[in-house]
Design a protein around this motif. Structure first.
Motif, mmCIF file in Angstrom:
data_model
loop_
_atom_site.group_PDB
_atom_site.id
_atom_site.type_symbol
_atom_site.label_atom_id
_atom_site.label_comp_id
_atom_site.label_asym_id
_atom_site.label_seq_id
_atom_site.Cartn_x
_atom_site.Cartn_y
_atom_site.Cartn_z
ATOM 1 N N MET A 45 66.678 31.134 44.572
ATOM 2 C CA MET A 45 66.248 30.607 45.857
ATOM 3 C C MET A 45 66.574 31.537 47.022
ATOM 4 O O MET A 45 66.023 31.388 48.116
ATOM 5 N N LEU A 48 63.481 33.121 48.524
ATOM 6 C CA LEU A 48 62.480 32.319 49.221
ATOM 7 C C LEU A 48 61.979 32.961 50.524
ATOM 8 O O LEU A 48 60.760 33.049 50.733
ATOM 9 N N HIS A 95 64.022 19.374 46.798
ATOM 10 C CA HIS A 95 65.451 19.226 46.509
ATOM 11 C C HIS A 95 65.727 19.502 45.034
ATOM 12 O O HIS A 95 66.677 20.214 44.675
ATOM 13 N N HIS A 98 65.511 23.200 44.338
ATOM 14 C CA HIS A 98 66.663 23.958 44.857
ATOM 15 C C HIS A 98 67.912 23.704 44.016
ATOM 16 O O HIS A 98 68.764 24.583 43.889
ATOM 17 N N GLU A 99 68.039 22.497 43.480
ATOM 18 C CA GLU A 99 69.157 22.166 42.585
ATOM 19 C C GLU A 99 68.551 21.990 41.197
ATOM 20 O O GLU A 99 68.366 20.860 40.738
ATOM 21 N N ASN A 108 59.703 27.849 40.210
ATOM 22 C CA ASN A 108 60.355 26.904 41.119
ATOM 23 C C ASN A 108 60.127 27.267 42.590
ATOM 24 O O ASN A 108 60.184 26.404 43.468
ATOM 25 N N CYS A 112 58.364 25.369 46.955
ATOM 26 C CA CYS A 112 59.244 25.577 48.112
ATOM 27 C C CYS A 112 58.532 26.403 49.182
ATOM 28 O O CYS A 112 58.662 26.124 50.382
#
Length: 365
Positions: A45, A48, A95, A98-99, A108, A112
Protein backbone atom coordinates in the motif's frame (compact mmCIF):
# COMPACT_ATOMS: atom_id res chain seq x y z
CA UNK A 1 -23.21 9.19 -26.05
CA UNK A 2 -21.20 6.06 -25.25
CA UNK A 3 -20.27 5.20 -21.69
CA UNK A 4 -16.60 6.07 -21.03
CA UNK A 5 -14.96 3.66 -18.61
CA UNK A 6 -11.43 3.87 -17.20
CA UNK A 7 -10.02 0.40 -16.53
CA UNK A 8 -7.26 -0.04 -13.91
CA UNK A 9 -5.38 -3.34 -13.61
CA UNK A 10 -2.19 -3.23 -11.49
CA UNK A 11 0.33 -6.06 -11.61
CA UNK A 12 3.44 -6.63 -9.54
CA UNK A 13 5.71 -4.90 -12.09
CA UNK A 14 3.24 -2.99 -14.28
CA UNK A 15 0.03 -1.00 -14.35
CA UNK A 16 -2.35 -1.69 -17.24
CA UNK A 17 -4.70 1.15 -18.11
CA UNK A 18 -7.36 1.57 -20.77
CA UNK A 19 -10.27 3.81 -21.65
CA UNK A 20 -13.31 2.09 -23.14
CA UNK A 21 -16.22 3.60 -24.96
CA UNK A 22 -18.93 1.03 -24.35
CA UNK A 23 -17.38 -2.28 -25.53
CA UNK A 24 -14.44 -0.78 -27.42
CA UNK A 25 -11.01 0.18 -26.06
CA UNK A 26 -10.07 3.57 -27.52
CA UNK A 27 -6.70 3.82 -25.82
CA UNK A 28 -4.57 1.47 -23.74
CA UNK A 29 -1.13 1.42 -22.15
CA UNK A 30 0.96 -0.88 -19.99
CA UNK A 31 3.30 1.13 -17.78
CA UNK A 32 6.21 -0.97 -16.52
CA UNK A 33 7.85 -0.47 -13.12
CA UNK A 34 11.46 -1.53 -12.72
CA UNK A 35 12.56 -3.61 -9.76
CA UNK A 36 14.40 -0.69 -8.13
CA UNK A 37 11.23 1.44 -8.16
CA UNK A 38 9.15 -1.28 -6.53
CA UNK A 39 11.89 -2.18 -4.03
CA UNK A 40 11.81 1.28 -2.44
CA UNK A 41 8.35 0.59 -1.00
CA UNK A 42 8.20 -1.32 2.28
CA UNK A 43 4.61 -2.48 1.88
CA UNK A 44 2.25 -2.89 -1.04
CA UNK A 45 0.00 0.00 0.00
CA UNK A 46 3.02 2.31 0.17
CA UNK A 47 2.86 2.16 -3.64
CA UNK A 48 -0.60 3.76 -3.73
CA UNK A 49 0.50 7.41 -4.26
CA UNK A 50 2.89 6.37 -7.03
CA UNK A 51 0.30 4.24 -8.83
CA UNK A 52 -2.36 6.94 -8.43
CA UNK A 53 -0.02 9.51 -9.99
CA UNK A 54 0.58 7.17 -12.93
CA UNK A 55 -3.17 6.87 -13.55
CA UNK A 56 -3.65 10.64 -13.38
CA UNK A 57 -0.76 11.18 -15.78
CA UNK A 58 -2.29 8.64 -18.19
CA UNK A 59 -5.59 10.54 -18.15
CA UNK A 60 -3.83 13.88 -18.66
CA UNK A 61 -1.82 12.60 -21.61
CA UNK A 62 -5.01 11.33 -23.20
CA UNK A 63 -6.89 14.58 -22.57
CA UNK A 64 -9.43 12.94 -20.27
CA UNK A 65 -10.70 14.44 -17.03
CA UNK A 66 -11.95 12.06 -14.35
CA UNK A 67 -15.27 13.92 -14.22
CA UNK A 68 -15.78 13.14 -17.91
CA UNK A 69 -15.80 9.40 -17.20
CA UNK A 70 -18.96 7.38 -16.69
CA UNK A 71 -17.27 4.95 -14.30
CA UNK A 72 -13.98 3.41 -13.18
CA UNK A 73 -13.47 -0.35 -13.50
CA UNK A 74 -10.91 -1.81 -11.07
CA UNK A 75 -9.37 -5.25 -10.86
CA UNK A 76 -10.74 -7.00 -7.78
CA UNK A 77 -8.28 -7.88 -5.02
CA UNK A 78 -8.02 -10.43 -2.22
CA UNK A 79 -11.22 -9.64 -0.33
CA UNK A 80 -13.61 -11.72 1.73
CA UNK A 81 -15.46 -14.41 -0.26
CA UNK A 82 -18.39 -13.03 -2.25
CA UNK A 83 -20.71 -14.10 -5.07
CA UNK A 84 -19.92 -13.22 -8.67
CA UNK A 85 -20.80 -9.76 -9.89
CA UNK A 86 -19.87 -6.09 -10.16
CA UNK A 87 -19.46 -4.31 -6.81
CA UNK A 88 -19.33 -0.62 -5.96
CA UNK A 89 -16.02 0.36 -4.35
CA UNK A 90 -16.65 1.81 -0.90
CA UNK A 91 -14.87 2.48 2.40
CA UNK A 92 -15.54 -1.03 3.73
CA UNK A 93 -13.95 -2.64 0.71
CA UNK A 94 -10.94 -0.31 0.78
CA UNK A 95 -10.46 -1.00 4.50
CA UNK A 96 -10.29 -4.75 3.83
CA UNK A 97 -7.76 -4.17 1.05
CA UNK A 98 -5.55 -1.99 3.25
CA UNK A 99 -5.73 -4.63 6.02
CA UNK A 100 -5.45 -7.59 3.65
CA UNK A 101 -7.80 -10.42 4.51
CA UNK A 102 -6.13 -13.07 2.35
CA UNK A 103 -2.78 -11.41 1.73
CA UNK A 104 -1.09 -8.59 -0.18
CA UNK A 105 -1.37 -8.74 -3.95
CA UNK A 106 -0.91 -5.98 -6.54
CA UNK A 107 -4.57 -6.30 -7.54
CA UNK A 108 -5.46 -4.94 -4.08
CA UNK A 109 -4.26 -1.53 -5.26
CA UNK A 110 -6.82 -1.16 -8.05
CA UNK A 111 -9.93 -0.45 -5.98
CA UNK A 112 -7.91 1.83 -3.68
CA UNK A 113 -6.83 3.89 -6.70
CA UNK A 114 -10.41 3.92 -7.98
CA UNK A 115 -11.68 5.01 -4.58
CA UNK A 116 -9.32 8.00 -4.48
CA UNK A 117 -10.38 9.09 -7.97
CA UNK A 118 -14.03 8.60 -7.05
CA UNK A 119 -13.71 10.72 -3.91
CA UNK A 120 -12.21 13.56 -5.95
CA UNK A 121 -14.73 13.44 -8.79
CA UNK A 122 -17.91 11.68 -7.72
CA UNK A 123 -17.48 9.19 -10.58
CA UNK A 124 -18.39 5.68 -9.31
CA UNK A 125 -15.72 2.98 -9.12
CA UNK A 126 -16.41 -0.75 -9.30
CA UNK A 127 -14.66 -4.11 -9.12
CA UNK A 128 -15.71 -7.10 -11.24
CA UNK A 129 -15.48 -10.83 -10.39
CA UNK A 130 -12.40 -10.83 -8.11
CA UNK A 131 -10.41 -14.03 -7.56
CA UNK A 132 -12.30 -14.63 -4.29
CA UNK A 133 -15.67 -15.20 -6.01
CA UNK A 134 -17.22 -18.00 -3.97
CA UNK A 135 -20.26 -19.87 -5.27
CA UNK A 136 -19.22 -23.33 -4.06
CA UNK A 137 -21.93 -25.79 -3.18
CA UNK A 138 -21.86 -27.10 0.40
CA UNK A 139 -20.68 -30.47 -0.94
CA UNK A 140 -17.71 -28.84 -2.67
CA UNK A 141 -16.73 -26.89 0.41
CA UNK A 142 -16.42 -29.83 2.80
CA UNK A 143 -13.08 -31.60 3.19
CA UNK A 144 -12.14 -34.71 5.15
CA UNK A 145 -10.98 -32.68 8.16
CA UNK A 146 -13.48 -30.72 10.22
CA UNK A 147 -12.70 -27.02 10.13
CA UNK A 148 -10.44 -27.31 7.08
CA UNK A 149 -12.90 -26.25 4.41
CA UNK A 150 -12.00 -25.92 0.76
CA UNK A 151 -11.58 -22.31 -0.40
CA UNK A 152 -12.63 -20.75 -3.70
CA UNK A 153 -9.75 -18.76 -5.24
CA UNK A 154 -9.55 -18.92 -9.02
CA UNK A 155 -9.42 -16.94 -12.26
CA UNK A 156 -13.02 -15.77 -11.82
CA UNK A 157 -12.77 -12.69 -14.05
CA UNK A 158 -11.58 -14.57 -17.13
CA UNK A 159 -13.54 -17.76 -16.45
CA UNK A 160 -16.82 -15.85 -16.15
CA UNK A 161 -16.15 -13.67 -19.21
CA UNK A 162 -15.20 -16.61 -21.43
CA UNK A 163 -18.10 -18.71 -20.10
CA UNK A 164 -20.53 -15.98 -21.15
CA UNK A 165 -18.97 -15.90 -24.62
CA UNK A 166 -19.01 -19.70 -24.96
CA UNK A 167 -22.65 -19.87 -23.87
CA UNK A 168 -23.57 -17.22 -26.44
CA UNK A 169 -21.72 -19.18 -29.12
CA UNK A 170 -23.82 -22.19 -28.14
CA UNK A 171 -27.00 -20.14 -28.53
CA UNK A 172 -27.63 -19.95 -24.77
CA UNK A 173 -27.33 -17.44 -21.99
CA UNK A 174 -24.71 -18.09 -19.34
CA UNK A 175 -27.51 -18.83 -16.88
CA UNK A 176 -28.84 -21.58 -19.19
CA UNK A 177 -25.52 -23.40 -19.73
CA UNK A 178 -23.50 -26.09 -17.98
CA UNK A 179 -19.82 -25.61 -18.76
CA UNK A 180 -16.46 -26.82 -17.55
CA UNK A 181 -14.05 -23.89 -17.91
CA UNK A 182 -10.29 -24.40 -17.81
CA UNK A 183 -7.96 -21.43 -17.36
CA UNK A 184 -4.41 -22.31 -18.38
CA UNK A 185 -1.94 -19.75 -16.99
CA UNK A 186 0.79 -19.52 -14.36
CA UNK A 187 -1.87 -21.20 -12.24
CA UNK A 188 -4.53 -23.51 -13.61
CA UNK A 189 -8.16 -23.45 -12.51
CA UNK A 190 -10.93 -25.81 -13.61
CA UNK A 191 -14.46 -24.72 -12.73
CA UNK A 192 -17.87 -26.39 -12.97
CA UNK A 193 -20.26 -23.65 -14.15
CA UNK A 194 -23.84 -24.70 -13.45
CA UNK A 195 -26.52 -22.33 -14.72
CA UNK A 196 -24.50 -19.20 -14.04
CA UNK A 197 -22.70 -20.25 -10.83
CA UNK A 198 -19.30 -21.86 -10.28
CA UNK A 199 -20.40 -24.58 -7.91
CA UNK A 200 -16.99 -26.27 -7.73
CA UNK A 201 -13.46 -25.19 -8.64
CA UNK A 202 -9.95 -25.97 -7.48
CA UNK A 203 -8.04 -23.41 -5.43
CA UNK A 204 -5.71 -22.22 -8.17
CA UNK A 205 -3.57 -19.98 -5.94
CA UNK A 206 -2.20 -22.31 -3.30
CA UNK A 207 -4.48 -25.25 -2.87
CA UNK A 208 -5.33 -28.16 -5.11
CA UNK A 209 -6.06 -29.39 -8.60
CA UNK A 210 -3.66 -29.74 -11.54
CA UNK A 211 -0.05 -28.73 -11.24
CA UNK A 212 0.76 -25.67 -13.33
CA UNK A 213 3.74 -23.66 -14.57
CA UNK A 214 4.27 -22.16 -11.08
CA UNK A 215 1.87 -24.06 -8.79
CA UNK A 216 2.32 -27.47 -7.21
CA UNK A 217 -1.38 -28.37 -7.24
CA UNK A 218 -2.61 -31.35 -5.23
CA UNK A 219 0.20 -33.15 -3.41
CA UNK A 220 0.56 -36.44 -1.49
CA UNK A 221 -0.61 -35.37 1.96
CA UNK A 222 1.72 -37.46 4.12
CA UNK A 223 4.75 -36.51 2.06
CA UNK A 224 3.83 -32.83 2.32
CA UNK A 225 3.44 -33.06 6.12
CA UNK A 226 6.86 -34.72 6.42
CA UNK A 227 8.41 -32.03 4.24
CA UNK A 228 6.87 -29.31 6.41
CA UNK A 229 8.40 -30.81 9.56
CA UNK A 230 11.73 -31.82 8.02
CA UNK A 231 13.42 -28.62 9.16
CA UNK A 232 14.61 -27.96 5.62
CA UNK A 233 12.07 -25.20 4.94
CA UNK A 234 10.48 -22.31 6.82
CA UNK A 235 6.74 -21.69 6.47
CA UNK A 236 7.26 -18.87 3.90
CA UNK A 237 9.58 -21.15 1.92
CA UNK A 238 6.99 -23.92 1.95
CA UNK A 239 4.32 -21.50 0.73
CA UNK A 240 6.64 -20.48 -2.09
CA UNK A 241 7.06 -24.13 -3.08
CA UNK A 242 3.28 -24.41 -3.41
CA UNK A 243 2.88 -21.20 -5.43
CA UNK A 244 5.84 -19.79 -7.29
CA UNK A 245 8.35 -22.62 -7.27
CA UNK A 246 6.03 -25.57 -7.93
CA UNK A 247 4.91 -27.27 -11.12
CA UNK A 248 7.06 -26.73 -14.20
CA UNK A 249 9.43 -24.52 -12.19
CA UNK A 250 10.09 -27.37 -9.75
CA UNK A 251 10.58 -30.03 -12.43
CA UNK A 252 12.18 -28.06 -15.26
CA UNK A 253 13.38 -24.76 -13.84
CA UNK A 254 11.10 -22.58 -15.97
CA UNK A 255 7.53 -21.30 -15.91
CA UNK A 256 7.53 -20.59 -19.66
CA UNK A 257 5.57 -23.17 -21.65
CA UNK A 258 7.33 -22.04 -24.82
CA UNK A 259 10.69 -22.90 -23.28
CA UNK A 260 9.37 -26.32 -22.29
CA UNK A 261 8.08 -26.98 -25.80
CA UNK A 262 11.49 -25.99 -27.19
CA UNK A 263 13.09 -28.50 -24.79
CA UNK A 264 10.70 -31.16 -26.09
CA UNK A 265 11.47 -30.26 -29.71
CA UNK A 266 15.17 -30.67 -28.89
CA UNK A 267 14.53 -34.22 -27.70
CA UNK A 268 14.30 -33.74 -23.91
CA UNK A 269 12.32 -36.83 -22.82
CA UNK A 270 11.98 -35.63 -19.22
CA UNK A 271 10.43 -32.35 -20.37
CA UNK A 272 8.02 -34.34 -22.53
CA UNK A 273 7.02 -36.46 -19.53
CA UNK A 274 6.46 -33.46 -17.24
CA UNK A 275 4.51 -31.41 -19.80
CA UNK A 276 2.33 -34.36 -20.72
CA UNK A 277 1.74 -35.07 -17.02
CA UNK A 278 0.55 -31.49 -16.53
CA UNK A 279 -2.00 -32.00 -19.32
CA UNK A 280 -2.94 -35.32 -17.70
CA UNK A 281 -3.68 -33.65 -14.34
CA UNK A 282 -5.79 -31.00 -16.08
CA UNK A 283 -7.78 -33.71 -17.87
CA UNK A 284 -8.31 -35.60 -14.60
CA UNK A 285 -9.71 -32.48 -12.97
CA UNK A 286 -12.02 -31.89 -15.93
CA UNK A 287 -13.28 -35.43 -15.37
CA UNK A 288 -13.97 -34.61 -11.72
CA UNK A 289 -15.98 -31.55 -12.72
CA UNK A 290 -17.99 -33.63 -15.20
CA UNK A 291 -19.21 -35.70 -12.24
CA UNK A 292 -20.12 -32.48 -10.41
CA UNK A 293 -22.39 -31.60 -13.36
CA UNK A 294 -23.66 -35.22 -13.45
CA UNK A 295 -22.48 -35.58 -17.05
CA UNK A 296 -24.73 -32.77 -18.28
CA UNK A 297 -22.01 -30.68 -19.92
CA UNK A 298 -22.69 -28.38 -22.87
CA UNK A 299 -19.00 -27.74 -23.55
CA UNK A 300 -15.50 -27.84 -22.11
CA UNK A 301 -14.06 -24.34 -22.51
CA UNK A 302 -10.27 -23.85 -22.55
CA UNK A 303 -8.82 -20.35 -22.09
CA UNK A 304 -5.79 -18.50 -20.73
CA UNK A 305 -2.35 -17.76 -22.12
CA UNK A 306 -1.20 -21.37 -22.44
CA UNK A 307 -4.36 -22.24 -24.37
CA UNK A 308 -2.22 -21.09 -27.31
CA UNK A 309 -0.16 -24.28 -26.87
CA UNK A 310 -1.42 -26.72 -29.48
CA UNK A 311 0.53 -29.53 -27.82
CA UNK A 312 -1.06 -28.99 -24.39
CA UNK A 313 -4.59 -28.41 -25.68
CA UNK A 314 -4.40 -31.50 -27.92
CA UNK A 315 -3.20 -33.64 -25.01
CA UNK A 316 -6.09 -32.46 -22.87
CA UNK A 317 -8.67 -32.72 -25.65
CA UNK A 318 -7.96 -36.32 -26.58
CA UNK A 319 -8.63 -37.36 -22.97
CA UNK A 320 -11.83 -35.36 -22.38
CA UNK A 321 -13.59 -34.92 -25.71
CA UNK A 322 -15.82 -37.93 -24.93
CA UNK A 323 -17.43 -35.78 -22.20
CA UNK A 324 -18.43 -32.78 -24.34
CA UNK A 325 -17.17 -30.68 -27.26
CA UNK A 326 -13.98 -28.75 -26.48
CA UNK A 327 -14.05 -25.03 -27.34
CA UNK A 328 -10.78 -23.07 -27.18
CA UNK A 329 -10.58 -19.30 -26.51
CA UNK A 330 -6.83 -18.58 -26.28
CA UNK A 331 -5.49 -15.78 -24.11
CA UNK A 332 -7.35 -13.60 -21.68
CA UNK A 333 -8.67 -10.06 -22.02
CA UNK A 334 -8.95 -8.87 -18.44
CA UNK A 335 -9.32 -5.23 -19.45
CA UNK A 336 -12.34 -5.91 -21.65
CA UNK A 337 -13.85 -8.25 -19.06
CA UNK A 338 -13.60 -5.49 -16.46
CA UNK A 339 -15.12 -2.91 -18.79
CA UNK A 340 -18.00 -5.20 -19.78
CA UNK A 341 -18.74 -6.01 -16.15
CA UNK A 342 -19.13 -2.32 -15.37
CA UNK A 343 -21.04 -1.68 -18.61
CA UNK A 344 -23.67 -4.22 -17.54
CA UNK A 345 -24.31 -2.04 -14.48
CA UNK A 346 -24.26 1.26 -16.37
CA UNK A 347 -26.76 0.08 -18.99
CA UNK A 348 -29.07 -1.39 -16.36
CA UNK A 349 -28.60 -5.04 -17.30
CA UNK A 350 -27.62 -5.96 -13.72
CA UNK A 351 -27.57 -4.10 -10.40
CA UNK A 352 -24.30 -3.26 -8.68
CA UNK A 353 -23.53 -5.30 -5.60
CA UNK A 354 -22.66 -3.81 -2.22
CA UNK A 355 -19.60 -5.29 -0.54
CA UNK A 356 -20.51 -6.47 2.94
CA UNK A 357 -18.29 -8.70 5.09
CA UNK A 358 -21.38 -10.17 6.78
CA UNK A 359 -23.14 -10.83 3.48
CA UNK A 360 -19.96 -12.25 1.93
CA UNK A 361 -19.78 -14.86 4.64
CA UNK A 362 -23.49 -15.64 4.77
CA UNK A 363 -24.03 -16.10 1.02
CA UNK A 364 -21.46 -18.86 0.68
CA UNK A 365 -23.80 -21.68 -0.27
Amino acid sequence: MPFRILVINPGSTSTKLSIFEDRTSVTAETISHDAATIAQFVSLMDQLPMRLAIVKDFLTRHSTAVVDLSAIACRGGLLRPLPSGTYRVDETMVHDLHEPILGAHASNLAACIGFELSKESGVPAFIVDPVVVDELSPLARLSGLKGLDRVSIFHALNQKAVARQAAADLGKTYEEANLIVVHLGGGISVGAHHLGRVIDVNNALNGDGPFAPERAGSLPAVGLVKLCFSGAYSQPEMMKLLAGKGGLVSHLGTNDARTVEKMIDDGDEHALLVYTAMAYTVAKTIGEMATVLKGDVDAIVVTGGIARSTFLVDEITRRVQFIAPVKVYPGEDEMKALALGVLRVLDGSVPAGVYSPEQAGSERS
